[in-house]
Write a protein that holds these residues in place. Structure first.
Motif, PDB file in Angstrom:
ATOM      1  N   ILE A 140      14.791  -3.798  -5.696  1.00 39.60           N
ATOM      2  CA  ILE A 140      14.333  -4.474  -4.890  1.00 39.60           C
ATOM      3  C   ILE A 140      13.012  -3.792  -4.729  1.00 39.60           C
ATOM      4  CG2 ILE A 140      14.524  -4.944  -2.235  1.00 39.60           C
ATOM      5  CD1 ILE A 140      16.817  -6.026  -3.965  1.00 39.60           C
ATOM      6  N   HIS A 141      11.848  -4.569  -4.319  1.00 37.27           N
ATOM      7  CA  HIS A 141      10.582  -4.287  -4.236  1.00 37.27           C
ATOM      8  C   HIS A 141      10.162  -5.076  -2.767  1.00 37.27           C
ATOM      9  CE1 HIS A 141       9.836  -3.276  -8.733  1.00 37.27           C
ATOM     10  NE2 HIS A 141      10.791  -4.170  -8.648  1.00 37.27           N
ATOM     11  N   TYR A 142       8.833  -4.554  -2.326  1.00 37.70           N
ATOM     12  CA  TYR A 142       8.117  -5.119  -1.429  1.00 37.70           C
ATOM     13  C   TYR A 142       6.792  -5.370  -2.276  1.00 37.70           C
ATOM     14  CZ  TYR A 142       6.161  -0.994   0.619  1.00 37.70           C
ATOM     15  OH  TYR A 142       5.472   0.040   0.796  1.00 37.70           O
ATOM     16  N   THR A 143       5.923  -6.618  -1.853  1.00 39.01           N
ATOM     17  CA  THR A 143       4.971  -7.042  -2.640  1.00 39.01           C
ATOM     18  C   THR A 143       3.553  -6.283  -2.169  1.00 39.01           C
ATOM     19  OG1 THR A 143       4.675  -8.749  -0.728  1.00 39.01           O
ATOM     20  CG2 THR A 143       5.670  -9.563  -2.667  1.00 39.01           C
ATOM     21  N   TYR A 178       7.653  -8.241 -15.338  1.00 35.07           N
ATOM     22  CA  TYR A 178       6.880  -7.161 -15.156  1.00 35.07           C
ATOM     23  C   TYR A 178       6.749  -6.292 -13.750  1.00 35.07           C
ATOM     24  CZ  TYR A 178       5.511  -8.790 -19.941  1.00 35.07           C
ATOM     25  OH  TYR A 178       5.265  -9.084 -21.061  1.00 35.07           O
ATOM     26  N   HIS A 179       7.890  -5.759 -13.167  1.00 40.16           N
ATOM     27  CA  HIS A 179       7.801  -5.498 -11.984  1.00 40.16           C
ATOM     28  C   HIS A 179       8.016  -3.895 -11.816  1.00 40.16           C
ATOM     29  CE1 HIS A 179      12.351  -4.984 -12.163  1.00 40.16           C
ATOM     30  NE2 HIS A 179      12.162  -6.100 -13.066  1.00 40.16           N
ATOM     31  N   ALA A 180       8.593  -3.299 -12.699  1.00 40.50           N
ATOM     32  CA  ALA A 180       9.073  -1.840 -12.659  1.00 40.50           C
ATOM     33  C   ALA A 180       7.737  -0.935 -13.001  1.00 40.50           C
ATOM     34  CB  ALA A 180      10.253  -1.591 -13.220  1.00 40.50           C
ATOM     35  N   ILE A 185      13.510  -8.213  -7.502  1.00 40.92           N
ATOM     36  CA  ILE A 185      13.217  -9.081  -6.484  1.00 40.92           C
ATOM     37  C   ILE A 185      12.044  -8.391  -5.785  1.00 40.92           C
ATOM     38  CG2 ILE A 185      13.990 -10.118  -4.301  1.00 40.92           C
ATOM     39  CD1 ILE A 185      16.842 -10.105  -5.459  1.00 40.92           C
ATOM     40  N   GLU A 186      11.067  -9.348  -5.500  1.00 39.24           N
ATOM     41  CA  GLU A 186       9.941  -8.952  -4.560  1.00 39.24           C
ATOM     42  C   GLU A 186      10.049  -9.596  -3.214  1.00 39.24           C
ATOM     43  OE1 GLU A 186       7.336  -6.910  -4.848  1.00 39.24           O
ATOM     44  OE2 GLU A 186       7.110  -6.679  -6.856  1.00 39.24           O
ATOM     45  N   LEU A 187      10.225  -8.842  -2.271  1.00 40.26           N
ATOM     46  CA  LEU A 187      10.142  -9.271  -0.974  1.00 40.26           C
ATOM     47  C   LEU A 187       8.730  -9.315  -0.271  1.00 40.26           C
ATOM     48  CD1 LEU A 187      13.310  -7.160   0.355  1.00 40.26           C
ATOM     49  CD2 LEU A 187      13.271  -9.774  -0.288  1.00 40.26           C
ATOM     50  N   GLY A 209      16.056   0.831  -5.422  1.00 37.66           N
ATOM     51  CA  GLY A 209      14.810   0.570  -4.913  1.00 37.66           C
ATOM     52  C   GLY A 209      13.662   0.745  -6.110  1.00 37.66           C
ATOM     53  N   HIS A 210      12.418   0.243  -5.767  1.00 36.21           N
ATOM     54  CA  HIS A 210      11.327   0.698  -6.839  1.00 36.21           C
ATOM     55  C   HIS A 210      11.143   2.073  -6.516  1.00 36.21           C
ATOM     56  CE1 HIS A 210       7.435  -0.754  -8.755  1.00 36.21           C
ATOM     57  NE2 HIS A 210       7.969   0.182  -9.675  1.00 36.21           N
ATOM     58  N   ASP A 211      11.406   2.773  -5.319  1.00 37.91           N
ATOM     59  CA  ASP A 211      11.378   3.829  -4.941  1.00 37.91           C
ATOM     60  C   ASP A 211      12.191   4.989  -5.507  1.00 37.91           C
ATOM     61  OD1 ASP A 211      13.179   3.139  -3.184  1.00 37.91           O
ATOM     62  OD2 ASP A 211      12.046   3.360  -1.210  1.00 37.91           O
ATOM     63  N   GLU A 240       6.592   3.664  -3.081  1.00 38.12           N
ATOM     64  CA  GLU A 240       7.594   3.774  -1.948  1.00 38.12           C
ATOM     65  C   GLU A 240       8.247   2.446  -1.581  1.00 38.12           C
ATOM     66  OE1 GLU A 240       3.250   3.668   0.770  1.00 38.12           O
ATOM     67  OE2 GLU A 240       4.634   5.445   0.369  1.00 38.12           O
ATOM     68  N   ASP A 241       8.061   1.500  -2.361  1.00 35.12           N
ATOM     69  CA  ASP A 241       8.939   0.220  -1.846  1.00 35.12           C
ATOM     70  C   ASP A 241      10.414   0.122  -2.225  1.00 35.12           C
ATOM     71  OD1 ASP A 241       7.554  -0.091  -4.666  1.00 35.12           O
ATOM     72  OD2 ASP A 241       8.070  -2.231  -4.291  1.00 35.12           O
ATOM     73  N   PRO A 242      11.031  -0.467  -1.634  1.00 33.90           N
ATOM     74  CA  PRO A 242      10.963  -1.441  -0.552  1.00 33.90           C
ATOM     75  C   PRO A 242      10.873  -0.552   0.688  1.00 33.90           C
ATOM     76  CG  PRO A 242      13.382  -1.199  -1.183  1.00 33.90           C
ATOM     77  CD  PRO A 242      12.729  -0.476  -2.121  1.00 33.90           C
TER      78      PRO A 242
HETATM   79 ZN   LIG Z   1       7.716  -2.431  -6.383  1.00 43.45          ZN
END
Ligand SMILES: [Zn+2]
Length: 273
Positions: free
Chosen positions: A36-39, A81-83, A101-103, A172-174, A182-184
């Motif tokens: 899980i990410h935020y944009t 390519y998100h991580a 998933i990007e929020l 989380g990405h974090d 530091e997302d989400p």
């Molecule tokens: Zn992220």
């Protein structure tokens, strides 16, 4: 929602999922984790545009707007390519092992005078901001809220993905890049989200422990409900159900000063046993 040919499909009565292909993808993967990410962006559309730019070298499987609208950009069996540089449970480079998933969310906000401002200079009203300490940081910051419809859309999509691909965990990405990302972040209700998505796969009761001293045990799901008492750190509670990030729980053992065994605790104050 369900998965067909590695794409998310809405069932009758659910809002349609758009597919907008990102060129930033490669190779076939067998996903094991959901990340899980935020944009950290200004709108879902600006993130979708960015992920369509080959020069961005960035993408995600899904982008979910504040209005709950879901856009898929990479099929779930292809690497998105998100991580970036990341590791978890002996694996490194989590793009090869995960669905991202990007929020849509501007992310961490700075206090400037009496205003909250994003890194790209947009101001947000107090009502859109929570003040909280990130689990990997020592001081409190402002964080833009996720909307209830956005979280619900994320839960519905994740339920379909998690069971279809028989994933191992949600991170989380974090979690996978803790020094760098530091997302989400603390505004995302990770504990209740995990319970909702993974709960169906687990037949035993979900047990949690309080993670701080003086955790308020409230009569309802919100700060405006009275505290029936306070719980010390390390008290075990059983999850009953939740309203967003408020958990309705039952005390595993009696606690002095609390007459009713059931109450409500904010999920940010609970950790998995
Ligand atoms: Zn992220």
């Amino acid at each position: 929602m369900r998965i067909s040919q590695h794409k998310l499909v809405a069932e009758n009565g659910e809002a349609a999922v758009s597919f907008v292909n990102s060129p930033n993808q490669s190779g076939v993967i067998t996903p094991a984790y959901l990340i899980i990410h935020y944009t950290a962006g200004g709108s879902a559309q600006s993130s979708i545009n960015w992920f369509q730019n080959p020069g961005a070298n960035a993408s995600a499987h899904l982008v979910i707007g504040l209005d709950g609208k879901i856009t898929q950009m990479v099929p779930f069996n292809k690497k998105a390519y998100h991580a970036g540089v990341s590791s978890w449970a002996g694996l490194s480079g989590l793009n090869s092992y995960s669905i991202g998933i990007e929020l849509d969310n501007p992310g961490k906000l700075k206090r400037v005078g009496n205003k909250w401002v994003s890194w790209f200079g947009v101001e947000y009203p107090e009502s859109k901001v929570i003040i909280a300490k990130h689990k990997n940081q020592d001081t409190e910051s402002g964080w833009h809220i996720f909307t209830p419809v956005q979280i619900e859309a994320c839960i519905k999509a994740s339920l379909a993905i998690y069971s279809h691909y028989k994933l191992k965990d949600i991170l989380g990405h974090d979690d996978i890049a803790p020094g760098r990302k530091e997302d989400p972040g603390p505004a995302f209700p990770m504990a209740s989200f995990k319970s909702r998505v993974k709960g169906r796969q687990e037949d035993h009761a979900a047990m949690f422990k309080t993670t701080g001293e003086g955790v308020r045990f409230r009569t309802g799901p919100g700060l405006n409900y009275d505290a029936a008492g306070k719980l010390k750190k390390g008290v075990t509670v059983e999850f009953i159900d939740n309203v967003m990030d408020w958990f309705h729980v039952k005390l595993a053992q009696p606690v002095a000063g609390i007459s009713e065994p059931e109450g409500w605790v904010h999920s940010s104050l609970l950790g998995r046993v």
